[in-house]
Design an enzyme around this catalytic site. Structure first.
Site, PDB file in Angstrom:
ATOM      1  N   ASN A 151       0.882  -4.761   4.511  1.00 20.99           N
ATOM      2  CA  ASN A 151       1.690  -5.792   3.840  1.00 20.99           C
ATOM      3  C   ASN A 151       3.189  -5.617   4.044  1.00 20.99           C
ATOM      4  O   ASN A 151       3.952  -6.541   3.827  1.00 20.99           O
ATOM      5  CB  ASN A 151       1.374  -5.837   2.341  1.00 20.99           C
ATOM      6  CG  ASN A 151       1.458  -4.478   1.673  1.00 20.99           C
ATOM      7  OD1 ASN A 151       0.797  -3.534   2.092  1.00 20.99           O
ATOM      8  ND2 ASN A 151       2.282  -4.361   0.660  1.00 20.99           N
ATOM      9  N   CYS A 326      15.444   1.656  -0.805  1.00 18.31           N
ATOM     10  CA  CYS A 326      16.491   2.632  -1.061  1.00 18.31           C
ATOM     11  C   CYS A 326      17.825   1.993  -1.400  1.00 18.31           C
ATOM     12  O   CYS A 326      18.693   2.617  -1.961  1.00 18.31           O
ATOM     13  CB  CYS A 326      16.707   3.459   0.198  1.00 18.31           C
ATOM     14  SG  CYS A 326      16.296   5.151  -0.049  1.00 18.31           S
TER      15      CYS A 326
HETATM   16  N1  PLP Z   1      -3.457  -5.324  -1.097  1.00 16.00           N
HETATM   17  C1  PLP Z   1      -2.455  -5.750  -0.323  1.00 16.00           C
HETATM   18  C2  PLP Z   1      -2.398  -5.357   1.109  1.00 16.00           C
HETATM   19  C3  PLP Z   1      -1.462  -6.578  -0.852  1.00 16.00           C
HETATM   20  O1  PLP Z   1      -0.455  -7.007  -0.083  1.00 16.00           O
HETATM   21  C4  PLP Z   1      -1.537  -6.939  -2.216  1.00 16.00           C
HETATM   22  C5  PLP Z   1      -0.474  -7.773  -2.837  1.00 16.00           C
HETATM   23  O2  PLP Z   1       0.693  -7.498  -2.696  1.00 16.00           O
HETATM   24  C6  PLP Z   1      -2.612  -6.464  -2.972  1.00 16.00           C
HETATM   25  C7  PLP Z   1      -3.554  -5.672  -2.380  1.00 16.00           C
HETATM   26  C8  PLP Z   1      -2.757  -6.829  -4.415  1.00 16.00           C
HETATM   27  O3  PLP Z   1      -3.335  -8.087  -4.548  1.00 16.00           O
HETATM   28  P1  PLP Z   1      -3.247  -8.868  -5.948  1.00 16.00           P
HETATM   29  O4  PLP Z   1      -1.844  -9.334  -6.082  1.00 16.00           O
HETATM   30  O5  PLP Z   1      -4.231  -9.977  -5.823  1.00 16.00           O
HETATM   31  O6  PLP Z   1      -3.654  -7.889  -6.993  1.00 16.00           O
END
Ligand code: PLP
Length: 374
Positions: A151, A326
């Site tokens: 992400n 940071c």
């Molecule tokens: N996993 C990843 C890779 C994400 O980018 C996010 C959200 O930022 C999440 C999990 C969490 O998802 P949710 O906002 O539906 O709890």
């Protein structure tokens, strides 16, 4: 002031068709899908139609789709039940996973005394498969949990290869596809993953709803108790309007995937070309082959400008994310950038710019103009 949203990896704008679908259900179909009368039965039809539609998009069967409140819940559930109920003794993951996986693994480690091993990363943030094989060759009941698309930096895992290797060593495989579902084709039969997690608000659906794909006969047990919903695997009255909105959003994402992918890839290339002109010393954090919608860039700005950058963009109505946290001086650096950048670079300003089909070239130009004026 025109506002510009370039933070689509955080969340996305709902598609109008999704809003229409949800508002119709909110006003017309308020029944509880567990009720046996006609109101309940109508809601149940909506629920099961959504389940079938989502299953179809990823080539699963409807019974393998379990609705949750978000991606975080689905990740927590799968990891916890794998340890508690499937007797997994070790989780192999990476240090650049989302905290929904990383923190859960750490809690399970202290609660159940399981081992947590972190697979080595290549300098561009990709998984080192040689190390994965090495870790897997230690004989322990294992769950491998690796995200499909990161992400923060957009690196893409070769899921097919990761699943194949994990299964060769009899490990279970879980993947967080929150950033990739709806943006890239996913076929769970072909991939063979055991568990997969998604969240609607990342693909132009509503917040507060997600789903887990749980392969048939997995043996997973519930996280919550108190109801027979979702075949007893996820108690709690289903949020029918959100679930139907999520299904519609996923249908539309896949219907428009090719044209939107081409369009968004063009925006990212345009951004890179403009950065090359104005900031020739900029660096792309992560892999050159990262997903087409995310660019995490390190900007060659002086220290005095570093602290101001997000504030400055926000004042101009431009929303992006910190690539590295940071800059305010008070918060910790991004755990992802801290893993892949050297100490000098991690304190420099990095921005995560993430696109959707709602963005335009003019948005990129406005961002460049704002960056030039810092
Ligand atoms: N996993 C990843 C890779 C994400 O980018 C996010 C959200 O930022 C999440 C999990 C969490 O998802 P949710 O906002 O539906 O709890």
């Amino acid at each position: 002031m025109r506002k510009i949203y370039l933070d689509n990896a955080s969340t996305t704008q709902l598609r109008p068709e999704v809003v229409a679908e949800m508002t119709k259900i909110l006003s017309e179909d308020f029944g509880n899908p567990s009720s046996t009368h006609s109101f309940g039965r109508s809601s149940k039809v909506l629920l099961e139609t959504a389940r079938k539609s989502i299953a179809k998009q990823i080539n699963a069967t409807a019974s393998e789709i379990i609705f949750t409140s978000c991606g975080t819940e689905a990740n927590n559930w799968i990891l916890r039940s794998a340890v508690k109920d499937l007797k997994v003794e070790r989780i192999i993951t990476s240090k650049i996973e989302h905290h929904a996986v990383l923190h859960t693994a750490q809690v399970l480690q202290s609660e159940f005394g399981i081992a947590v091993d972190y697979v080595a990363l290549l300098p561009n943030g990709e998984i080192d498969f040689t190390d994965l094989v090495e870790l897997l060759s230690q004989d322990k009941k294992t769950l491998v949990s690796l995200m499909h698309v990161n992400n923060e930096i957009g690196t893409v895992l070769n899921l097919e290869k990761a699943v194949r290797i994990s299964h060769d060593y009899n490990a279970l495989f879980h993947t967080d596809t929150v950033q990739s579902i709806g943006k890239t084709e996913i076929d769970v039969q072909h991939l063979g993953v055991d568990f997969l997690v998604a969240s609607a608000h990342k693909f132009h659906g509503p917040k507060g709803v997600g789903f887990a794909y749980v392969k048939k006969n997995s043996g997973l047990q519930p996280l919550f108790f108190g109801g027979e919903q979702e075949k007893g695997l996820r108690a709690g009255t289903e949020a029918v309007h959100q679930i139907a909105g999520m299904a519609r959003a996923l249908e539309l994402s896949y219907e428009h995937l090719i044209e939107e992918r081409n369009y968004i890839s063009g925006l990212k290339s345009y951004l890179i070309s403009q950065l090359e002109i104005d900031f020739p010393e900029f660096k792309l954090n992560g892999s050159e082959d990262g997903l087409y919608n995310i660019a995490n860039v390190l900007l060659p700005l002086s220290d005095d400008k570093t602290g101001m950058i997000l504030f400055h963009l926000d004042m101009k109505g431009i929303a992006v994310s910190r690539g590295s946290a940071c800059q305010s001086g008070s918060v910790k650096p991004s755990h992802v950038l801290a893993e892949i950048l050297d100490k000098e670079d991690v304190i420099k300003p990095s921005l995560r710019i993430s696109f959707s089909h709602y963005n335009t070239k003019e948005d990129v130009e406005a961002l460049m103009e704002a960056l030039r004026s810092i």
